[in-house]
Enzyme design. Structure first.
Site, PDB file in Angstrom:
ATOM      1  N   GLU A 138       0.821  -1.218   0.000  1.00 34.31           N
ATOM      2  CA  GLU A 138       0.000   0.000   0.000  1.00 34.31           C
ATOM      3  C   GLU A 138       0.851   1.262   0.000  1.00 34.31           C
ATOM      4  O   GLU A 138       0.351   2.350   0.260  1.00 34.31           O
ATOM      5  CB  GLU A 138      -0.964  -0.015   1.190  1.00 34.31           C
ATOM      6  CG  GLU A 138      -1.962  -1.162   1.106  1.00 34.31           C
ATOM      7  CD  GLU A 138      -3.055  -1.090   2.154  1.00 34.31           C
ATOM      8  OE1 GLU A 138      -3.106  -0.098   2.913  1.00 34.31           O
ATOM      9  OE2 GLU A 138      -3.858  -2.037   2.215  1.00 34.31           O
ATOM     10  N   LYS A 171     -16.002  -1.517   3.444  1.00 36.82           N
ATOM     11  CA  LYS A 171     -15.335  -1.822   2.179  1.00 36.82           C
ATOM     12  C   LYS A 171     -16.369  -2.344   1.186  1.00 36.82           C
ATOM     13  O   LYS A 171     -17.050  -3.342   1.451  1.00 36.82           O
ATOM     14  CB  LYS A 171     -14.276  -2.909   2.396  1.00 36.82           C
ATOM     15  CG  LYS A 171     -13.063  -2.480   3.225  1.00 36.82           C
ATOM     16  CD  LYS A 171     -12.239  -3.702   3.616  1.00 36.82           C
ATOM     17  CE  LYS A 171     -10.841  -3.326   4.092  1.00 36.82           C
ATOM     18  NZ  LYS A 171     -10.127  -4.513   4.656  1.00 36.82           N
TER      19      LYS A 171
HETATM   20  P1  PGA Z   1      -6.666  -6.073   2.555  1.00 42.76           P
HETATM   21  O1  PGA Z   1      -6.241  -5.300   3.865  1.00 42.76           O
HETATM   22  O2  PGA Z   1      -7.239  -5.122   1.592  1.00 42.76           O
HETATM   23  O3  PGA Z   1      -5.401  -6.742   2.084  1.00 42.76           O
HETATM   24  O4  PGA Z   1      -7.667  -7.123   2.996  1.00 42.76           O
HETATM   25  C1  PGA Z   1      -6.758  -4.054   4.219  1.00 42.76           C
HETATM   26  C2  PGA Z   1      -7.182  -4.017   5.678  1.00 42.76           C
HETATM   27  O5  PGA Z   1      -7.000  -5.012   6.406  1.00 42.76           O
HETATM   28  O6  PGA Z   1      -7.725  -3.011   6.126  1.00 42.76           O
HETATM   29 ZN    ZN Z   2      -7.952  -4.354   8.276  1.00 44.94          ZN
END
Ligand code: PGA
Ligand code: ZN
Length: 424
Positions: A204, A336
């Site tokens: 990231e 998400k």
């Molecule tokens: P991931 O991690 O997108 O790899 O699942 C992001 C998070 O845990 O917030």
């Molecule tokens: Zn997370």
């Protein structure tokens, strides 16, 4: 009202160089919308499931079946639907898939389609997306949560913890918050350089964590805040995503870097010590998704002074959010799009959290693209907080930069420290 004339799916590539699903939706009035599916690496077991081809080619990550589903079944089912009826379209997608976790058509196919429909409806209404989803209500600029060191599944498990982040709680505007972040990111890089520990960045964009213990990252991060000229805690606070489901199961937590095992109580005690020693205002997934008793105990002990975010545990499910609020397992929800799989379900989870007085963060995934939808949703839905990853690499910067443009256009107030909830 404008109806859907055409739905086109195609394969594009994400920030890890893996295939992902992009969908274009065209309306009869000529308006267009586009959505691209992101992809997680440290996923909750109850998330909507991406449809991947498997096999040897492209590491098994190809999405040709998911793209074919968009161009076939999904395109046929949505033709003629009113694009402004997001709830009706998402319900049709869910019914068409027919599985509880969207495994048949693919969570990636569904989420990209759902996002594309939302954009097309906004375009048809002649509105920027944030305004379209705000529905005429007042909006606020979110407090950003920005990764400085990456870890866990995003950095070859070089350290056990996943995200060492900052929140510029002393900023007066979103633009000011990003400038403070830039100073801390630079200072952290300089400190690592001086210590001979610079080794590039993680998935990231956060610095690759060349540390000998998880706590060393906390020490360096606190020093980076000071070196950047800010008061740790008062101006720039620390936030962690432990992502404990990645190294904890059945009540046993294995810290590989430190070669030790903790039970749930030991994990809670360790985090408690860090909360006392460092200016931490927020902790995500402090215990594993299967350790509900641990989450309840952690929130009981520390929830008044620290935001306790559920990610793997809540998986952007309105039902799980409501239950978590009832039993006091967490006090904040990570939201998400692709955990839920459609815009409508994502919005429902966010509303459930706000109704239960939880704080809310709209979040990106570790696998991302140039799609900036989440920035608009965080603002238009008044989430209060936005998590995008680090302060490098354009799949991240595109989302921060989009927020700068919206702040300039709206003059909306900055949520600031208040977004963390009373007393924090
Ligand atoms: P991931 O991690 O997108 O790899 O699942 C992001 C998070 O845990 O917030
Ligand atoms: Zn997370």
């Amino acid at each position: 009202m404008s109806v859907i004339a055409k739905v086109v799916g195609r394969r594009v590539w994400d920030s890890r160089g893996r295939p992902t699903v992009e969908v274009d939706v065209q309306l009869a009035d000529g308006s267009c919308g586009r959505g691209i599916a992101p992809a997680g690496a440290s996923r909750g077991t109850r998330e909507a499931v991406d449809l991947r081809d498997g096999g040897q080619r492209l590491g098994g990550f190809d999405v040709s079946a998911a793209v074919a589903n968009v161009n076939g079944e999904i395109a046929r089912a949505l033709a003629g639907h009113d694009a402004a009826d997001q709830a009706g379209i998402d319900a049709a997608l869910i019914a068409l898939d027919g599985t509880p976790n969207k495994a048949r058509l693919g969570g990636n196919a569904l989420v990209a389609t759902s996002i594309a429909v939302l954009h097309a409806a906004a375009a048809s209404a002649g509105l920027p997306l944030w305004r379209h989803v705000a529905g005429g209500g007042q909006v606020t600029m979110p407090l950003p949560e920005i990764q400085i060191f990456g870890g866990g599944a995003h950095a070859g498990r070089r350290v056990d913890l996943q995200d060492f982040m900052v929140m510029p709680v002393g900023a007066l505007s979103f633009a000011g918050a990003l400038e403070m972040t830039a100073e801390v990111y630079l200072a952290a890089g300089s400190l690592m350089q001086a210590a001979g520990k610079v080794a590039g960045v993680a998935d990231e964009g956060g610095w690759w964590p060349q540390f000998d213990a998880n706590e060393e990252a906390l020490e360096i991060l606190t020093r980076a805040i000071e070196h950047a000229g800010f008061a740790p805690g008062r101006e720039v606070a620390i936030s962690l995503d432990i992502a404990a489901s990645e190294f904890g199961r059945d009540g046993v937590y294995t810290l590989g870097l430190e070669k030790r095992r903790l039970d749930s109580a030991g994990m809670i005690a360790l985090l408690g010590r860090w909360l006392d020693a460092y200016p931490i205002v927020s902790i995500e997934d402090p215990l594993a998704e299967d350790d509900e008793a641990g989450l309840i105990e952690f929130t009981r002990l520390y929830g008044a002074r620290c935001q306790v975010i559920g990610d793997d545990y809540l998986v952007t499910s309105a039902g799980r959010v409501a239950r978590a609020a009832e039993i006091g397992a967490v006090n904040s929800a990570l939201i998400k799009l692709n955990q839920a799989g459609t815009v409508t379900e994502t919005r429902a989870a966010l509303s459930a959290a706000q109704a239960a007085s939880m704080t809310v963060l709209v979040s990106a995934r570790s696998g991302e693209t140039e799609d900036v939808t989440i920035t608009h949703l965080a603002i238009g839905w008044n989430a209060g907080q936005l998590k995008v990853g680090s302060f490098a690499r354009s799949e991240r910067m595109a989302k921060w930069n989009e927020a700068l443009r919206i702040e300039e256009a709206t003059g909306a107030a900055f949520a600031g420290r208040a977004a963390l909830g009373a007393g924090r």
